[in-house]
Design a protein around this motif. Structure first.
Motif, PDB file in Angstrom:
ATOM      1  N   GLY A 137      -6.069 -16.251   8.020  1.00  0.00           N
ATOM      2  CA  GLY A 137      -5.084 -15.428   8.716  1.00  0.00           C
ATOM      3  C   GLY A 137      -3.912 -14.978   7.882  1.00  0.00           C
ATOM      4  O   GLY A 137      -2.990 -14.328   8.393  1.00  0.00           O
ATOM      5  N   VAL A 138      -3.902 -15.324   6.583  1.00  0.00           N
ATOM      6  CA  VAL A 138      -2.828 -14.870   5.701  1.00  0.00           C
ATOM      7  C   VAL A 138      -2.991 -13.367   5.457  1.00  0.00           C
ATOM      8  O   VAL A 138      -4.057 -12.924   5.044  1.00  0.00           O
ATOM      9  N   ARG A 139      -1.926 -12.606   5.696  1.00  0.00           N
ATOM     10  CA  ARG A 139      -2.032 -11.146   5.587  1.00  0.00           C
ATOM     11  C   ARG A 139      -1.030 -10.528   4.613  1.00  0.00           C
ATOM     12  O   ARG A 139      -0.962  -9.312   4.476  1.00  0.00           O
ATOM     13  N   GLY A 140      -0.252 -11.370   3.937  1.00  0.00           N
ATOM     14  CA  GLY A 140       0.679 -10.862   2.939  1.00  0.00           C
ATOM     15  C   GLY A 140       0.540 -11.629   1.645  1.00  0.00           C
ATOM     16  O   GLY A 140       0.138 -12.803   1.643  1.00  0.00           O
ATOM     17  N   MET A 141       0.863 -10.974   0.542  1.00  0.00           N
ATOM     18  CA  MET A 141       0.814 -11.659  -0.753  1.00  0.00           C
ATOM     19  C   MET A 141       1.962 -11.198  -1.639  1.00  0.00           C
ATOM     20  O   MET A 141       2.063 -10.041  -2.016  1.00  0.00           O
ATOM     21  N   GLY A 142       2.870 -12.145  -1.915  1.00  0.00           N
ATOM     22  CA  GLY A 142       3.832 -11.932  -2.985  1.00  0.00           C
ATOM     23  C   GLY A 142       3.105 -12.246  -4.278  1.00  0.00           C
ATOM     24  O   GLY A 142       2.601 -13.361  -4.458  1.00  0.00           O
ATOM     25  N   LYS A 174      -7.329  -6.500  -9.964  1.00  0.00           N
ATOM     26  CA  LYS A 174      -8.339  -6.831  -8.955  1.00  0.00           C
ATOM     27  C   LYS A 174      -7.685  -7.268  -7.642  1.00  0.00           C
ATOM     28  O   LYS A 174      -8.192  -6.966  -6.549  1.00  0.00           O
ATOM     29  N   VAL A 175      -6.553  -7.949  -7.743  1.00  0.00           N
ATOM     30  CA  VAL A 175      -5.831  -8.376  -6.546  1.00  0.00           C
ATOM     31  C   VAL A 175      -5.352  -7.161  -5.753  1.00  0.00           C
ATOM     32  O   VAL A 175      -5.441  -7.131  -4.519  1.00  0.00           O
ATOM     33  N   LEU A 176      -4.830  -6.150  -6.458  1.00  0.00           N
ATOM     34  CA  LEU A 176      -4.401  -4.924  -5.772  1.00  0.00           C
ATOM     35  C   LEU A 176      -5.574  -4.255  -5.060  1.00  0.00           C
ATOM     36  O   LEU A 176      -5.423  -3.762  -3.928  1.00  0.00           O
ATOM     37  N   GLU A 177      -6.725  -4.244  -5.708  1.00  0.00           N
ATOM     38  CA  GLU A 177      -7.915  -3.644  -5.091  1.00  0.00           C
ATOM     39  C   GLU A 177      -8.343  -4.442  -3.865  1.00  0.00           C
ATOM     40  O   GLU A 177      -8.734  -3.866  -2.841  1.00  0.00           O
ATOM     41  N   PHE A 178      -8.265  -5.773  -3.962  1.00  0.00           N
ATOM     42  CA  PHE A 178      -8.594  -6.644  -2.827  1.00  0.00           C
ATOM     43  C   PHE A 178      -7.642  -6.372  -1.664  1.00  0.00           C
ATOM     44  O   PHE A 178      -8.065  -6.271  -0.501  1.00  0.00           O
ATOM     45  N   ALA A 179      -6.348  -6.261  -1.975  1.00  0.00           N
ATOM     46  CA  ALA A 179      -5.348  -6.018  -0.936  1.00  0.00           C
ATOM     47  C   ALA A 179      -5.614  -4.701  -0.215  1.00  0.00           C
ATOM     48  O   ALA A 179      -5.496  -4.622   1.020  1.00  0.00           O
ATOM     49  N   LYS A 180      -5.986  -3.675  -0.955  1.00  0.00           N
ATOM     50  CA  LYS A 180      -6.277  -2.391  -0.331  1.00  0.00           C
ATOM     51  C   LYS A 180      -7.493  -2.498   0.592  1.00  0.00           C
ATOM     52  O   LYS A 180      -7.485  -1.986   1.719  1.00  0.00           O
ATOM     53  N   GLU A 181      -8.531  -3.169   0.109  1.00  0.00           N
ATOM     54  CA  GLU A 181      -9.754  -3.323   0.906  1.00  0.00           C
ATOM     55  C   GLU A 181      -9.485  -4.084   2.199  1.00  0.00           C
ATOM     56  O   GLU A 181      -9.976  -3.714   3.275  1.00  0.00           O
ATOM     57  N   LYS A 182      -8.673  -5.152   2.113  1.00  0.00           N
ATOM     58  CA  LYS A 182      -8.430  -6.020   3.265  1.00  0.00           C
ATOM     59  C   LYS A 182      -7.217  -5.582   4.091  1.00  0.00           C
ATOM     60  O   LYS A 182      -6.911  -6.187   5.114  1.00  0.00           O
ATOM     61  N   LYS A 183      -6.514  -4.545   3.621  1.00  0.00           N
ATOM     62  CA  LYS A 183      -5.305  -4.050   4.301  1.00  0.00           C
ATOM     63  C   LYS A 183      -4.236  -5.137   4.392  1.00  0.00           C
ATOM     64  O   LYS A 183      -3.627  -5.362   5.436  1.00  0.00           O
ATOM     65  N   MET A 184      -4.034  -5.801   3.251  1.00  0.00           N
ATOM     66  CA  MET A 184      -3.006  -6.831   3.161  1.00  0.00           C
ATOM     67  C   MET A 184      -1.720  -6.243   2.585  1.00  0.00           C
ATOM     68  O   MET A 184      -1.748  -5.259   1.837  1.00  0.00           O
ATOM     69  N   ILE A 185      -0.604  -6.855   2.913  1.00  0.00           N
ATOM     70  CA  ILE A 185       0.689  -6.441   2.370  1.00  0.00           C
ATOM     71  C   ILE A 185       0.820  -6.933   0.933  1.00  0.00           C
ATOM     72  O   ILE A 185       0.571  -8.104   0.639  1.00  0.00           O
ATOM     73  N   VAL A 186       1.227  -6.054   0.037  1.00  0.00           N
ATOM     74  CA  VAL A 186       1.538  -6.422  -1.347  1.00  0.00           C
ATOM     75  C   VAL A 186       3.058  -6.448  -1.497  1.00  0.00           C
ATOM     76  O   VAL A 186       3.741  -5.465  -1.213  1.00  0.00           O
TER      77      VAL A 186
END
Length: 344
Positions: A137-142, A174-186
């Protein structure tokens, strides 16, 4: 009660108030390890309600002494502590993973808790571990804290002896690409200047700086340059104002006026639609002995004593002549718009 305070309370009562950064994870884990339960109700509910807070982004933060070997272990314990405490306090709090959950929190008059990693040290260089946190359920990543990890380099609070700083690593991209795919906050707070430039070049979606101020007002690397602020806005992103004294101004004397200088400057530079609150209140962490929050002779680490003082910030905005829409943007409406754009 004077006119300004009446006006402030009217706005606060109808606004949706978001704190984009609070280190709840580490405190709940430490408290629950000692046997305490219902911590959200006992330690936070009163001040959240007094400050009109509707949604908090709860950070997962790992202390230096626990890296690298205990990073994943403690991050998972913090997520577990948050989820367990929310379940115990479900009459007042709700776990949020998306806009629908936030809307439910608003409808049910509960306070939403949204989880974000503050630094990706717990996942090391493994996207599968990041995916585990997503499934929890984590949806953001610093991307970083103020240190180096597998993603890139963090900026230090004060000058230190170190080698050449780098930008995003291959894993960071790769993390940025993952965030875009999963619609997570960067989240780029704590990232160094080179890394911020990389993120701004490589991302085609809104990003946030959840708890950073204006370098033009207080010249430290943890704060953002005018160019960075403009580029974040051009991406449709948002900056959360940080109420830590060491970020707002002099670590011993910074006060509400110093904090408001950052609000006013950023609002005038990029507009209220790109500005929010990421208060980063840490006085509770000092009581629990978190070493990355040194007291250094300060009576208080925070400019705001608790979330109850949010009304004082609203007073200053009203007195300065901000219109109701601008104030509601800063209190939380702008963040909700950014979240809608990221998550759809």
């Amino acid at each position: 009660m004077d006119f300004i305070r009446r006006k402030s309370l009217e706005i606060l009562n109808r606004a949706f108030v978001v704190d984009m950064h609070m280190d709840i994870g580490i405190e709940l884990e430490k408290q629950r390890k000692k046997g305490y339960t219902h911590v959200l109700n006992n330690d936070y509910l009163e001040e959240f309600k007094a400050g009109g807070v509707n949604l908090v982004i709860a950070a997962i933060f790992i202390e230096n002494e626990d890296l690298p070997h205990k990073g994943l272990h403690l991050a998972l314990r913090q997520v577990s502590a948050i989820l367990k405490d929310i379940e115990e306090c479900k009459e007042n709090f709700i776990f949020c993973k998306d806009i629908n959950d936030i809307n439910k929190a608003r409808k049910d008059k509960k306070i939403g808790i949204f989880i974000s990693l503050e630094g990706l040290e717990p996942v090391e260089d493994d996207l599968e571990l990041l995916n585990v946190f997503y499934k929890l359920g984590v949806r953001g990543m610093g991307l970083v804290w103020s240190r180096r990890n597998a993603v890139g380099d963090g900026c230090t609070f004060e000058p230190v002896k170190r080698g050449a700083e780098g930008g995003l690593t291959e894993f960071g991209v790769k993390v940025l690409e993952f965030a875009k795919e999963k619609k997570m906050i960067v989240d780029i707070s704590h990232l160094n200047d080179i890394g911020i430039e990389d993120v701004l070049k490589l991302s085609d979606y809104p990003i946030i700086a959840s708890h950073s101020n204006a370098r033009e007002i207080y010249n430290i690397k943890r704060n953002l340059t005018d160019d960075q602020l403009r580029k974040i806005a051009s991406k449709g992103g948002i900056v959360g104002i940080n109420a830590a004294k060491i970020i707002a101004g002099d670590k011993k004397t910074a006060n509400m006026k110093d904090l408001f200088k950052h609000i006013d400057y950023i609002k005038n530079l990029i507009g209220s639609e790109h500005l929010g609150l990421g208060l980063d209140l840490c006085d509770k962490l000092i009581r629990h002995g978190v070493k990355e929050v040194p007291k250094n002779g300060m009576i208080s680490y925070d400019v705001l004593n608790t979330h109850k003082d949010i009304v004082k910030l609203v007073d200053m905005m009203v007195e300065k002549g901000y219109d109701d829409g601008e104030i509601e943007n800063i209190l939380g409406k702008s963040f909700l718009r950014v979240l809608e754009r990221i998550m759809g």
